[in-house]
Design a protein around this motif. Structure first.
Motif, PDB file in Angstrom:
ATOM      1  N   ASP A 227       0.838  -1.198   0.000  1.00 29.68           N
ATOM      2  CA  ASP A 227       0.000   0.000   0.000  1.00 29.68           C
ATOM      3  C   ASP A 227       0.875   1.252   0.000  1.00 29.68           C
ATOM      4  N   GLY A 228       2.141   1.060   0.242  1.00 28.25           N
ATOM      5  CA  GLY A 228       3.070   2.177   0.263  1.00 28.25           C
ATOM      6  C   GLY A 228       4.398   1.741   0.844  1.00 28.25           C
ATOM      7  N   PHE A 229       5.192   2.730   1.221  1.00 29.85           N
ATOM      8  CA  PHE A 229       6.563   2.456   1.643  1.00 29.85           C
ATOM      9  C   PHE A 229       6.959   3.379   2.793  1.00 29.85           C
ATOM     10  N   VAL A 230       7.791   2.860   3.690  1.00 29.62           N
ATOM     11  CA  VAL A 230       8.491   3.695   4.658  1.00 29.62           C
ATOM     12  C   VAL A 230       9.919   3.803   4.153  1.00 29.62           C
ATOM     13  N   VAL A 231      10.265   4.984   3.679  1.00 28.88           N
ATOM     14  CA  VAL A 231      11.591   5.192   3.099  1.00 28.88           C
ATOM     15  C   VAL A 231      12.601   5.405   4.215  1.00 28.88           C
ATOM     16  N   ARG A 232      13.699   4.671   4.132  1.00 34.01           N
ATOM     17  CA  ARG A 232      14.791   4.811   5.085  1.00 34.01           C
ATOM     18  C   ARG A 232      16.003   5.328   4.325  1.00 34.01           C
ATOM     19  N   PRO A 233      16.148   6.664   4.238  1.00 35.74           N
ATOM     20  CA  PRO A 233      17.257   7.230   3.473  1.00 35.74           C
ATOM     21  C   PRO A 233      18.610   6.833   4.059  1.00 35.74           C
ATOM     22  N   ALA A 234      19.541   6.466   3.201  1.00 33.51           N
ATOM     23  CA  ALA A 234      20.884   6.146   3.683  1.00 33.51           C
ATOM     24  C   ALA A 234      21.458   7.334   4.439  1.00 33.51           C
ATOM     25  N   SER A 235      21.307   8.525   3.877  1.00 36.29           N
ATOM     26  CA  SER A 235      21.761   9.759   4.522  1.00 36.29           C
ATOM     27  C   SER A 235      20.610  10.758   4.454  1.00 36.29           C
ATOM     28  N   LEU A 236      20.094  11.127   5.597  1.00 33.86           N
ATOM     29  CA  LEU A 236      18.937  12.019   5.609  1.00 33.86           C
ATOM     30  C   LEU A 236      19.234  13.342   4.915  1.00 33.86           C
ATOM     31  N   HIS A 237      20.442  13.877   5.135  1.00 38.10           N
ATOM     32  CA  HIS A 237      20.734  15.210   4.602  1.00 38.10           C
ATOM     33  C   HIS A 237      20.821  15.222   3.089  1.00 38.10           C
ATOM     34  N   THR A 238      20.998  14.060   2.464  1.00 39.58           N
ATOM     35  CA  THR A 238      21.094  13.982   1.004  1.00 39.58           C
ATOM     36  C   THR A 238      19.825  13.411   0.386  1.00 39.58           C
ATOM     37  N   ASP A 239      19.380  12.268   0.888  1.00 35.11           N
ATOM     38  CA  ASP A 239      18.319  11.519   0.219  1.00 35.11           C
ATOM     39  C   ASP A 239      16.907  12.041   0.499  1.00 35.11           C
ATOM     40  N   LEU A 240      16.693  12.691   1.639  1.00 33.70           N
ATOM     41  CA  LEU A 240      15.344  13.153   1.949  1.00 33.70           C
ATOM     42  C   LEU A 240      14.898  14.255   0.991  1.00 33.70           C
ATOM     43  N   ASP A 241      15.786  15.191   0.692  1.00 32.46           N
ATOM     44  CA  ASP A 241      15.442  16.255  -0.255  1.00 32.46           C
ATOM     45  C   ASP A 241      15.112  15.681  -1.630  1.00 32.46           C
ATOM     46  N   VAL A 242      15.880  14.688  -2.066  1.00 33.32           N
ATOM     47  CA  VAL A 242      15.618  14.092  -3.378  1.00 33.32           C
ATOM     48  C   VAL A 242      14.296  13.332  -3.367  1.00 33.32           C
ATOM     49  N   LEU A 243      13.974  12.707  -2.256  1.00 28.46           N
ATOM     50  CA  LEU A 243      12.684  12.031  -2.135  1.00 28.46           C
ATOM     51  C   LEU A 243      11.540  13.031  -2.306  1.00 28.46           C
ATOM     52  N   ALA A 244      11.625  14.144  -1.576  1.00 25.65           N
ATOM     53  CA  ALA A 244      10.539  15.132  -1.598  1.00 25.65           C
ATOM     54  C   ALA A 244      10.457  15.876  -2.930  1.00 25.65           C
ATOM     55  N   ASP A 245      11.610  16.203  -3.502  1.00 24.86           N
ATOM     56  CA  ASP A 245      11.622  17.083  -4.678  1.00 24.86           C
ATOM     57  C   ASP A 245      11.884  16.359  -5.990  1.00 24.86           C
ATOM     58  N   GLY A 246      12.297  15.085  -5.902  1.00 21.75           N
ATOM     59  CA  GLY A 246      12.585  14.332  -7.114  1.00 21.75           C
ATOM     60  C   GLY A 246      11.653  13.159  -7.334  1.00 21.75           C
ATOM     61  N   VAL A 247      11.443  12.338  -6.297  1.00 20.71           N
ATOM     62  CA  VAL A 247      10.608  11.142  -6.432  1.00 20.71           C
ATOM     63  C   VAL A 247       9.126  11.500  -6.366  1.00 20.71           C
ATOM     64  N   VAL A 248       8.725  12.291  -5.375  1.00 23.25           N
ATOM     65  CA  VAL A 248       7.311  12.609  -5.193  1.00 23.25           C
ATOM     66  C   VAL A 248       6.697  13.272  -6.424  1.00 23.25           C
ATOM     67  N   PRO A 249       7.351  14.260  -7.065  1.00 23.86           N
ATOM     68  CA  PRO A 249       6.749  14.847  -8.270  1.00 23.86           C
ATOM     69  C   PRO A 249       6.476  13.820  -9.369  1.00 23.86           C
ATOM     70  N   LEU A 250       7.331  12.823  -9.502  1.00 22.65           N
ATOM     71  CA  LEU A 250       7.105  11.778 -10.501  1.00 22.65           C
ATOM     72  C   LEU A 250       5.892  10.931 -10.145  1.00 22.65           C
ATOM     73  N   LEU A 251       5.710  10.642  -8.870  1.00 23.37           N
ATOM     74  CA  LEU A 251       4.530   9.891  -8.434  1.00 23.37           C
ATOM     75  C   LEU A 251       3.267  10.715  -8.638  1.00 23.37           C
ATOM     76  N   ARG A 252       3.363  12.017  -8.423  1.00 18.87           N
ATOM     77  CA  ARG A 252       2.214  12.890  -8.695  1.00 18.87           C
ATOM     78  C   ARG A 252       1.883  12.906 -10.185  1.00 18.87           C
ATOM     79  N   ASP A 253       2.915  12.977 -11.014  1.00 19.54           N
ATOM     80  CA  ASP A 253       2.690  12.958 -12.460  1.00 19.54           C
ATOM     81  C   ASP A 253       1.985  11.674 -12.889  1.00 19.54           C
ATOM     82  N   ALA A 254       2.273  10.598 -12.170  1.00 23.19           N
ATOM     83  CA  ALA A 254       1.648   9.307 -12.470  1.00 23.19           C
ATOM     84  C   ALA A 254       0.272   9.162 -11.820  1.00 23.19           C
ATOM     85  N   ARG A 255      -0.168  10.221 -11.155  1.00 22.57           N
ATOM     86  CA  ARG A 255      -1.469  10.242 -10.451  1.00 22.57           C
ATOM     87  C   ARG A 255      -1.543   9.157  -9.374  1.00 22.57           C
ATOM     88  N   ALA A 256      -0.377   8.870  -8.759  1.00 19.53           N
ATOM     89  CA  ALA A 256      -0.320   7.850  -7.717  1.00 19.53           C
ATOM     90  C   ALA A 256      -0.056   8.433  -6.333  1.00 19.53           C
TER      91      ALA A 256
END
Length: 384
Positions: free
Chosen positions: A328-357
């Motif tokens: 139903d979803g995922f709990v993301v465990r970023p290897a490095s919070l200071h690097t991967d969290l920003d990419v999750l919010a600003d890189g991965v999430v927009p793609l999921l929104r584009d996919a209407r997911a």
């Protein structure tokens, strides 16, 4: 990147524990290792997750110093207290502290989580944990460490008591009638009268019913005993699965077990732990993981879905697993919070929104709104 034509709506959480999921994350440049216990740093991380309209953030906790990780990092803040501080400083996103039931009274757990729910306007959840560690038992000094079976049985009884205490005030118990000097309707406060194997609790709670009625219960499945606890009581179940078929099997078995326990399986949200290293290309992501491995001197064995690659590749994995009903979803465990969290919010999430997911705004003020869970009836009001 091909998207499913009718995507399922994903739920996403992020684990904000330590400096990240990799043991060496705190040692990297820019990790702000000197600020690991800084409240402003934690608030910033929540703001980033909130920018991505993630469902929830998880704050780990234990009685031991990072008991399950091969890391030189030591020390944590109290997860429930951190969540209470973050509650009025955040909006929309769920706050999920880990609180152990071993060596802890359910009355205290109940009012702590209820307080976070009140202060946040209905965005608390409780990640249930337990311990079988002798050192943990020595820290508290109340007796020897339990076996796994006993610890989970105690956790299950604690969940029953905590949820009963949340219901011990009806939603409209507070009348605040100045003319009659009546603040509460005492007929709408209830004794829970629990007398069990591990706990004897009379009640009622000293804290009014939480805004959500029942803050969601989160359980991580890692054994047969925890599987049963999750199927009977959890609203959100965290699982570890290294491939899609394994996740699908676990999710289907959890839903079947929930149905066998008399629950509606559609009320169960099964989230897969996803360990991620995200880079502009696979080579960059792999190079960063190699650096982390070299710093700590240990291989990164996650035991669950592990992504070392780009944001589009991670989004595609999420969509693929979701499309076949593996999660139903995922709990993301970023290897490095200071690097991967920003990419999750600003890189991965927009793609999921584009996919209407995935959402582009929060569905409502409470965590139950984000998870699509109804406000539960009060067990005592129903029989009054």
């Amino acid at each position: 990147m091909a998207f499913p034509t009718t995507p399922r709506q994903l739920h996403l959480g992020v684990d904000l524990s330590d400096a990240g999921a990799h043991p060496a994350a705190w040692r990297t440049h820019g990790s702000q290792g000197q600020r690991l216990f800084d409240a402003e740093r934690l608030q910033h991380l929540v703001e980033v997750a909130q920018r991505g309209t993630l469902d929830l953030v998880v704050l780990d906790d234990s009685f031991s110093l990072q008991p399950s990780r091969s890391t030189t990092l030591r020390g944590r803040l109290d997860a429930a207290l951190v969540a209470a501080r973050l509650a009025p400083r955040s909006r929309g996103i769920g706050l999920v502290p880990t609180v152990a039931t071993t060596h802890t009274e359910p009355f205290h757990v109940s009012k702590a989580i209820a307080t976070i729910d009140h202060v946040s306007g209905g965005r608390a959840a409780w990640q249930v944990s337990w311990t079988t560690d002798e050192q943990d038992a020595a820290h508290v000094g109340r007796g020897p460490a339990p076996t796994e079976a006993d610890a989970v049985a105690e956790a299950e009884e604690a969940v029953e008591v905590v949820t009963a205490l949340w219901d011990s005030w009806e939603d409209d118990a507070e009348i605040r009638d100045q003319a009659t000097h009546r603040f509460v309707d005492r007929a709408k406060l209830h004794y829970v009268e629990h007398d069990g194997v591990h706990f004897a609790v009379k009640g009622p709670s000293i804290t009014p019913r939480p805004p959500q009625g029942q803050p969601p219960i989160v359980v991580r499945v890692g054994s047969d005993a925890s599987f049963g606890l999750a199927a009977r009581h959890a609203d959100v179940v965290r699982i570890s699965a290294t491939d899609r078929d394994e996740a699908l099997d676990l999710r289907l078995r959890l839903r079947a077990a929930a149905a066998a326990a008399g629950r509606e399986p559609g009320d169960l949200r099964v989230l897969v732990d996803a360990f991620v290293v995200i880079g502009p290309d696979r080579a960059s992501a792999r190079a960063r993981l190699d650096l982390l491995t070299e710093l700590e001197g240990v291989e990164w064995d996650t035991g669950s879905l592990t992504h070392v690659g780009t944001a589009p590749e991670l989004a595609e994995t999420f969509l693929d697993w979701s499309a076949v009903g593996a999660a139903d979803g995922f709990v993301v465990r970023p290897a490095s919070l200071h690097t991967d969290l920003d990419v999750l919010a600003d890189g991965v999430v927009p793609l999921l929104r584009d996919a209407r997911a995935f959402r582009d705004r929060y569905a409502g003020p409470t965590l139950r709104d984000q998870l699509g869970l109804a406000h539960p009836a009060n067990r005592y009001a129903a029989i009054a």
